[in-house]
Design a protein around this motif. Structure first.
Motif, PDB file in Angstrom:
ATOM      1  N   HIS A  60      -7.381   3.866   4.095  1.00 31.99           N
ATOM      2  CA  HIS A  60      -6.050   3.519   4.605  1.00 31.99           C
ATOM      3  C   HIS A  60      -5.589   2.230   3.924  1.00 31.99           C
ATOM      4  O   HIS A  60      -5.829   1.128   4.425  1.00 31.99           O
ATOM      5  N   THR A  61      -4.967   2.378   2.760  1.00 37.60           N
ATOM      6  CA  THR A  61      -4.492   1.195   2.050  1.00 37.60           C
ATOM      7  C   THR A  61      -3.311   0.583   2.794  1.00 37.60           C
ATOM      8  O   THR A  61      -2.708   1.218   3.670  1.00 37.60           O
ATOM      9  N   ARG A  62      -3.006  -0.666   2.479  1.00 39.79           N
ATOM     10  CA  ARG A  62      -1.875  -1.367   3.104  1.00 39.79           C
ATOM     11  C   ARG A  62      -0.819  -1.621   2.032  1.00 39.79           C
ATOM     12  O   ARG A  62      -1.109  -2.215   0.999  1.00 39.79           O
ATOM     13  N   PHE A  63       0.403  -1.157   2.271  1.00 40.72           N
ATOM     14  CA  PHE A  63       1.490  -1.344   1.308  1.00 40.72           C
ATOM     15  C   PHE A  63       2.253  -2.632   1.611  1.00 40.72           C
ATOM     16  O   PHE A  63       2.658  -2.882   2.743  1.00 40.72           O
ATOM     17  N   ASN A  64       2.430  -3.446   0.565  1.00 38.82           N
ATOM     18  CA  ASN A  64       3.217  -4.673   0.701  1.00 38.82           C
ATOM     19  C   ASN A  64       4.663  -4.377   0.327  1.00 38.82           C
ATOM     20  O   ASN A  64       4.966  -4.081  -0.832  1.00 38.82           O
ATOM     21  N   GLN A  65       5.540  -4.465   1.319  1.00 35.36           N
ATOM     22  CA  GLN A  65       6.945  -4.120   1.103  1.00 35.36           C
ATOM     23  C   GLN A  65       7.785  -5.358   0.803  1.00 35.36           C
ATOM     24  O   GLN A  65       8.891  -5.234   0.261  1.00 35.36           O
ATOM     25  N   ALA A  66       7.286  -6.531   1.148  1.00 36.08           N
ATOM     26  CA  ALA A  66       8.090  -7.753   1.020  1.00 36.08           C
ATOM     27  C   ALA A  66       7.350  -8.797   0.197  1.00 36.08           C
ATOM     28  O   ALA A  66       7.130  -9.916   0.634  1.00 36.08           O
ATOM     29  N   LEU A  67       6.974  -8.407  -1.010  1.00 42.59           N
ATOM     30  CA  LEU A  67       6.161  -9.315  -1.819  1.00 42.59           C
ATOM     31  C   LEU A  67       6.772  -9.603  -3.184  1.00 42.59           C
ATOM     32  O   LEU A  67       7.018 -10.754  -3.528  1.00 42.59           O
ATOM     33  N   THR A  68       7.027  -8.570  -3.979  1.00 40.97           N
ATOM     34  CA  THR A  68       7.451  -8.801  -5.362  1.00 40.97           C
ATOM     35  C   THR A  68       8.947  -9.115  -5.441  1.00 40.97           C
ATOM     36  O   THR A  68       9.742  -8.634  -4.637  1.00 40.97           O
ATOM     37  N   GLN A  69       9.321  -9.899  -6.448  1.00 46.70           N
ATOM     38  CA  GLN A  69      10.728 -10.278  -6.601  1.00 46.70           C
ATOM     39  C   GLN A  69      11.581  -9.149  -7.160  1.00 46.70           C
ATOM     40  O   GLN A  69      12.805  -9.175  -7.034  1.00 46.70           O
ATOM     41  N   THR A  70      10.937  -8.168  -7.803  1.00 43.16           N
ATOM     42  CA  THR A  70      11.704  -7.052  -8.364  1.00 43.16           C
ATOM     43  C   THR A  70      11.923  -5.938  -7.354  1.00 43.16           C
ATOM     44  O   THR A  70      12.691  -5.012  -7.616  1.00 43.16           O
ATOM     45  N   GLY A  71      11.233  -5.997  -6.199  1.00 40.16           N
ATOM     46  CA  GLY A  71      11.360  -4.938  -5.210  1.00 40.16           C
ATOM     47  C   GLY A  71      10.261  -3.897  -5.285  1.00 40.16           C
ATOM     48  O   GLY A  71      10.211  -2.975  -4.469  1.00 40.16           O
TER      49      GLY A  71
END
Length: 878
Positions: A605-616
């Protein structure tokens, strides 16, 4: 005894840049020179313990020496922009460390160091000079010692009077004489033709200084050397003058002003955190036990603590906090719950809340509007307890991220404080971090959770207004907010892993390592520990006599970049590189994956980072499934262990083809580039045809490789230096490729110029779906900061739009699966690829559906092409 440390800033930064691979922080800012420079600086402070310190920088290209000799340093290559951009950050580091720096118009750092070392000696101080430039050896004296950096950065060779005598056999003051005779190609000092350092030293040892050598030209051995000494006498004396450091330069700084009393660890820690220098934190005092006493600044606040859920609490809309401080929140303990609505602020023990049918019914009711901070995290945490969360109307984390993705923190406290409020402390201040994180006493915990809910309640209208002002309401409501639900479902569902196959793979890799080990030992002619640099170094550089590339404090460097440079020197090197790759696969992707398979679901169960990279772009963690290596066949095989969760199902992979180049074609409107896609040509071959002006049949594999590197490099704002490193060519050749590319595709160049102009006017750039990236340095007078901002202005709309497209595709496909009541599930998103598990009776329909939805996600002037494959495993699907 007082000690003055003088550091040649430009020289050390230059050495650091070329000693380390190009690194960037999470904002895409280059940091390798800053990291290397700072690492050495921290080591100097700890080992030298200076009472006084200064960093000297060159003021510019023109110096007083150019009046003596116009061609002085004229052969030096232009500083790579990737290095120039880091110089202002190095000055930030110095400011945070409270270390003074100086530059003097028309003078070099050498002259500043020479002048201040002389003054310090007159004050009775010891002086320690750090540089990568041997010119400064002329300063060596009884009190002044000079450290010359080696090919690495933190290791140095020390020179005192004894070392000078042993190494050169001449006094330090005669170093300029040596340069007068031998010249210095790095500074374009001519010297005497065909006289090298060895000959120059021999002459100086025999006759004394340069004047004596020249005066006794008839007495030297060899008629040709005699002739050159006479013919180039004036040039030699001029060369000597160029090499002499001016020890009376106009440096307006007293020795007293360089007194050093240390630095504030908290300020330095903040900077290290911003640039991702986690490994340098060890040099700082540990002040984690003394958090900022910010409580006094907080507003008075009251809340009601109830033992059970009441009807007052379940009034909508409401701000809801489900407190789960852990990053890995699968089955982690929940610490508390708070609700704020028009009726007031409330907390309830988490056990009582989750046992309440009324509360669970309210959570699952999509008509009851709820405001959250990180709704995905709360959805997953509740989902593990079979509790549904629906009706999320607002997510403050996502809103803050969209409003300005360049900010380093989107903690609720930071979001609030940026809007003039200080109503809540950060989680780190209350709970601690890492291994020191702990649950506080009941009253403190309840107060913090309630404050978070109250702060969230206040922030929603503020953030909503900002989203509307930015024209981002649609991006928030129709893309990012529904995406968070899709991602939560993907995290909860997980992806099945064939553990037996994974173990078999581990055994195969172990056997491969054993074979490689035997081969390496045979080639070395002896057995040794391959994983020990101390044992490997002597094997390579003494026993096998390979050229030494770099040395470290403990001996020879055997780092990957060193071995890659030796790859064609001996057949043992490719074997060593392969051994390391296979070893990493075994430890990271076999043993590592086995550790994170969930004991209850037998899935990852990986965790997705939705609010991390500056490009989206999305990223994944715990584990990172977007980073499974695919260049090595053994790496690709790791995908074999990812299988459907049901028997007789298949894995389907849908991949966008060259999405960023297609976005570039659309945004630039370049007819030639669009034509390549319209006609279904290989865009890299077409670029090679146009750039090299050849027929398709004449395009070589090298031409296509170069064209491909430029095509993708343009998207990322590549410089001549970056392209030269990628292709192993000179910067001049790389710049020629770039120039030809822009001649071929003029509208691409126009698009980039227009992007920069828009950023200069507005202060930001946007994607097609209005995602913003602010560029505060776009009008900076500093060329380096402005240059980075300009490249960002060019590539962010392309990368960001590609990210928006794949995100929208995820939402569209997930909605379609639900509407059609399909059993098929979206499992993973990896770069431009979506991975599904599919029952065979839905396969044909799903292939058609996914292809259609992904290709129609966003209407562009060039077709979005989707490659769809399926198989029994993820490996077979690719």
């Amino acid at each position: 005894m007082e000690k003055l440390v003088l550091i040649d800033g430009n020289s050390i930064a230059y050495r650091a840049f070329f000693a380390l691979p190009l690194l960037t922080n999470d904002k895409g800012v280059y940091t390798n020179a800053v990291y290397g420079f700072t690492n050495m600086l921290m080591k100097i402070l700890e080992e030298q313990k200076p009472t006084h310190i200064l960093i000297a920088f060159d003021a510019g290209k023109t110096t007083f020496r150019h009046k003596q000799y116009e061609a002085y340093k004229s052969d030096r290559q232009k500083t790579p922009p990737e290095l120039s951009e880091q110089m202002p950050i190095i000055r930030e580091v110095l400011e945070s460390l409270s270390i003074p720096s100086v530059q003097v118009e028309l003078y070099e750092a050498d002259d500043i160091i020479g002048t201040l070392s002389k003054r310090a000696e007159e004050h009775g101080q010891d002086v320690r000079v750090f540089t990568g430039d041997k010119d400064l050896l002329q300063l060596v004296s009884e009190r002044t010692h000079v450290a010359i950096t080696k090919k690495g950065i933190t290791n140095v060779d020390w020179y005192d009077e004894a070392a000078m005598k042993e190494t050169y056999g001449i006094p330090a003051t005669h170093i300029p004489d040596m340069k007068g005779l031998a010249g210095d190609s790095s500074d374009n000092i001519p010297g005497i033709p065909k006289v090298g350092e060895k000959t120059a030293l021999k002459l100086l040892k025999e006759f004394g200084d340069i004047t004596e050598v020249l005066d006794h030209a008839d007495d030297v051995s060899g008629p040709k050397l005699q002739e050159r000494l006479k013919e180039f006498r004036d040039q030699a004396l001029m060369s000597r003058e160029l090499a002499v450091i001016d020890r009376d330069s106009p440096v307006d700084m007293s020795i007293e002003s360089l007194a050093y009393s240390g630095f504030d660890s908290s300020a330095v820690r903040k900077l290290f955190k911003e640039y991702g220098f986690n490994s340098l934190m060890k040099h700082l005092d540990n002040d984690d036990d003394h958090p900022e006493e910010a409580s006094a600044e907080l507003d008075d606040f009251t809340f009601q603590h109830e033992n059970d859920v009441t009807s007052q609490m379940l009034v909508s809309p409401a701000a809801l906090i489900i407190e789960d401080p852990m990053d890995n929140y699968h089955h982690a303990d929940l610490w508390g719950m708070a609700i704020v609505n028009e009726q007031g602020s409330f907390t309830v023990p988490i056990e009582a809340a989750l046992a309440s049918d009324d509360f669970k019914g309210w959570l699952a009711d999509s008509t009851k509007k709820k405001y959250l901070f990180d709704a995905k995290k709360s959805t997953v945490a509740l989902g593990w307890r079979d509790i549904a969360l629906q009706g999320v109307e607002f997510d403050a984390l996502i809103a803050s991220y969209l409003i300005d993705p360049s900010l380093s923190s989107h903690d609720l406290a930071d979001i609030s404080e940026r809007r003039g409020q200080h109503t809540v402390l950060t989680d780190e201040e209350v709970y601690g971090k890492g291994a020191k994180q702990k649950k506080p006493e009941k009253d403190a915990l309840l107060d913090h959770i309630a404050r978070k809910a109250a702060t969230l309640w206040k922030l929603v209208p503020m953030l909503s207004t900002e989203l509307k002002q930015n024209d981002q309401k649609d991006l928030f409501e129709t893309l990012e907010l529904p995406l968070s639900t899709v991602l939560a479902e993907m995290e909860l569902f997980g992806v099945s892993v064939d553990q037996e196959q994974l173990k078999v793979m581990g055994t195969e890799l172990e056997e491969r390592l054993t074979t490689l080990e035997k081969d390496i030992h045979t080639l070395a002619g002896t057995e040794f520990n391959i994983n020990s640099p101390k044992q490997l170094g002597p094997i390579l550089f003494e026993r096998l006599e390979l050229p030494v590339i770099k040395k470290t404090k403990t001996g020879y460097s055997t780092a990957a970049d060193v071995l890659e440079k030796l790859e064609d020197k001996h057949e043992i090197i490719p074997k060593l590189l392969l051994y390391r790759q296979v070893s990493k696969l075994k430890s990271t992707y076999v043993e590592g994956l086995l550790k994170v398979i969930h004991k209850d679901t037998n899935k990852i169960h990986t965790r997705f980072n939705q609010a991390l990279t500056q490009t989206g772009r999305l990223s994944s963690a715990d584990p990172n499934l977007q980073n499974i290596p695919i260049r090595l066949e053994e790496g690709r095989k790791i995908r074999k262990v990812f299988v459907p969760s049901k028997k007789d199902w298949v894995i389907l992979a849908a991949d966008y083809s060259q999405i960023e180049l297609r976005v570039l074609a659309h945004m630039s409107g370049d007819e030639k580039l669009m034509q390549a896609f319209h006609e279904g040509e290989d865009v890299h071959t077409k670029t090679a045809m146009d750039v090299f002006d050849v027929l398709k049949s004449e395009v070589t594999s090298e031409m296509r490789r170069n064209a491909k590197a430029v095509n993708f490099g343009i998207v990322y704002g590549i410089s001549d230096y970056g392209l030269s490193q990628n292709l192993g060519i000179t910067r001049k050749e790389a710049q020629s490729f770039i120039d030809k590319y822009f001649e071929t595709y003029p509208k691409v160049k126009q698009y980039m110029d227009d992007s920069i102009a828009h950023a200069k006017d507005e202060g930001y750039v946007t994607t097609l779906l209005k995602r913003r990236r602010y560029l505060p340095d776009i009008n900076n007078r500093n060329f380096n900061l402005r240059g980075f901002a300009e490249r960002t202005a060019m590539n962010t709309p392309i990368q960001g739009t590609a990210a928006d497209i794949i995100k929208k595709a995820m939402v569209d496909v997930a909605n379609a699966l639900t509407e059609r009541n399909y059993e098929s599930r979206l499992l993973l998103q990896v770069h431009d690829e979506l991975i599904f598990e599919v029952p065979k009776n839905e396969l044909a329909d799903l292939e058609q559906l996914v292809t259609q939805l992904m290709s129609e996600t966003l209407p562009l002037d060039v077709e979005l092409v989707v490659d769809v494959e399926h198989g029994n495993t993820w490996y077979e699907a690719k």
